[in-house]
Design a protein around this motif. Structure first.
Motif, PDB file in Angstrom:
ATOM      1  N   CYS A  28       0.856  -1.181   0.000  1.00  0.00           N
ATOM      2  CA  CYS A  28       0.000   0.000   0.000  1.00  0.00           C
ATOM      3  C   CYS A  28       0.892   1.230   0.000  1.00  0.00           C
ATOM      4  N   ALA A  29       0.826   1.998  -1.091  1.00  0.00           N
ATOM      5  CA  ALA A  29       1.714   3.143  -1.251  1.00  0.00           C
ATOM      6  C   ALA A  29       1.379   4.249  -0.267  1.00  0.00           C
ATOM      7  N   VAL A  30       2.425   4.826   0.330  1.00  0.00           N
ATOM      8  CA  VAL A  30       2.285   5.990   1.206  1.00  0.00           C
ATOM      9  C   VAL A  30       2.375   7.242   0.336  1.00  0.00           C
ATOM     10  N   THR A  31       1.359   8.085   0.391  1.00  0.00           N
ATOM     11  CA  THR A  31       1.371   9.306  -0.416  1.00  0.00           C
ATOM     12  C   THR A  31       1.851  10.518   0.367  1.00  0.00           C
ATOM     13  N   ALA A  32       1.709  10.492   1.685  1.00  0.00           N
ATOM     14  CA  ALA A  32       2.127  11.644   2.476  1.00  0.00           C
ATOM     15  C   ALA A  32       2.419  11.204   3.903  1.00  0.00           C
ATOM     16  N   VAL A  33       3.392  11.858   4.513  1.00  0.00           N
ATOM     17  CA  VAL A  33       3.702  11.668   5.930  1.00  0.00           C
ATOM     18  C   VAL A  33       3.884  13.040   6.534  1.00  0.00           C
ATOM     19  N   ALA A  34       3.322  13.245   7.721  1.00  0.00           N
ATOM     20  CA  ALA A  34       3.407  14.557   8.358  1.00  0.00           C
ATOM     21  C   ALA A  34       3.515  14.397   9.867  1.00  0.00           C
ATOM     22  N   PRO A  35       4.400  15.165  10.501  1.00  0.00           N
ATOM     23  CA  PRO A  35       4.458  15.161  11.964  1.00  0.00           C
ATOM     24  C   PRO A  35       3.146  15.695  12.537  1.00  0.00           C
ATOM     25  N   ILE A  36       2.712  15.121  13.644  1.00  0.00           N
ATOM     26  CA  ILE A  36       1.512  15.584  14.335  1.00  0.00           C
ATOM     27  C   ILE A  36       1.817  15.695  15.817  1.00  0.00           C
TER      28      ILE A  36
END
Length: 244
Positions: A93-101
């Protein structure tokens, strides 16, 4: 070359690694994973940094199948715009975005992983230390009432002081309430109750703060009109650790 990293067998490196870009997740330091919905994951590093991962397509249960979920990423870095995948034995499953939260956002995603949308989740995976005996939730978004040492009220809700030794180093937790709870102004003490009967309070349905009020004019809890002072239950909306 893509490196596969098993959630259940990841160990933080002894050396300091430099991220290739701001906002990247170091999969080698992953300590906990939750699946909020079929296209959204929440990942916690062993240093407390939290991230949201968005998937290109719906991949329900991708971090739960056979307990063998993997992150595939170059040199273990998951970054927006770089090839990365969440995989099990049958899917990538491709990751399209990662962001710190922040801790509050992570807690919200973790609570969503308990929903009845057909998506199950991997139990919290802890890399460092042993899981506390009888603890049925993660210290990243739950608090055990037995750890409570003190409390104070502010406009946001409650600030609970706990035993850091029992809470993976956390000393304070923010407890946000679902609505106004003016009875706190006259409280002698408060008690936390789990609505799910799991012994921890996470902001799940039925989690409450029980307010034990003061007697009129102050003093110890007293009898009101011939009976015990009324105790009020205020709904808990969110729980997450905060810096002291």
């Amino acid at each position: 070359m893509l490196i596969a990293l098993l959630l259940c067998a990841v160990h933080a490196p002894a050396w300091t690694r430099e991220a290739p870009a701001p906002g990247c997740l170091d999969a080698r330091r992953m300590s906990e994973a939750r699946q909020a919905d079929a296209r959204t994951l929440a990942i916690l590093q062993d240093d407390g940094a939290a991230f949201r991962l968005d998937l290109a397509d719906a991949c329900p249960d991708v971090i739960a199948t056979d307990g063998r979920a993997n992150l595939l990423a170059r040199e273990g870095w998951v970054c927006t715009g770089a090839p990365a995948f969440v995989a099990d034995s049958a899917r990538r499953c491709a990751v399209t975005a990662v962001a710190p939260i922040d801790a509050r956002a992570y807690a919200a995603l973790a609570r969503a992983s308990h929903g009845d949308d057909g998506v199950t989740t991997l139990d919290a995976v802890t890399v460092k230390g042993e899981r506390a005996h009888g603890f049925a939730g993660s210290p990243a978004y739950c608090v055990d009432p037995r750890w409570m040492r003190g409390w104070s009220e502010d406009p946001t809700g409650l600030l609970i002081e706990v035993s850091p030794k029992r809470a993976h180093g956390h000393r304070f937790y923010r407890i946000e309430l679902g609505s106004s709870c003016p009875e706190l102004a006259n409280a002698v003490t408060v008690a936390l109750h789990s609505g799910m009967g799991v012994g921890v309070v996470c902001g799940n349905a039925g989690d409450t703060v029980e307010v034990i009020p003061d007697a009129p004019g102050g003093g110890a809890p007293a009898l009101f009109r011939g009976g015990l002072a009324s105790r009020v239950q205020c709904q808990v909306a969110a729980v997450y650790p905060v810096d002291g």
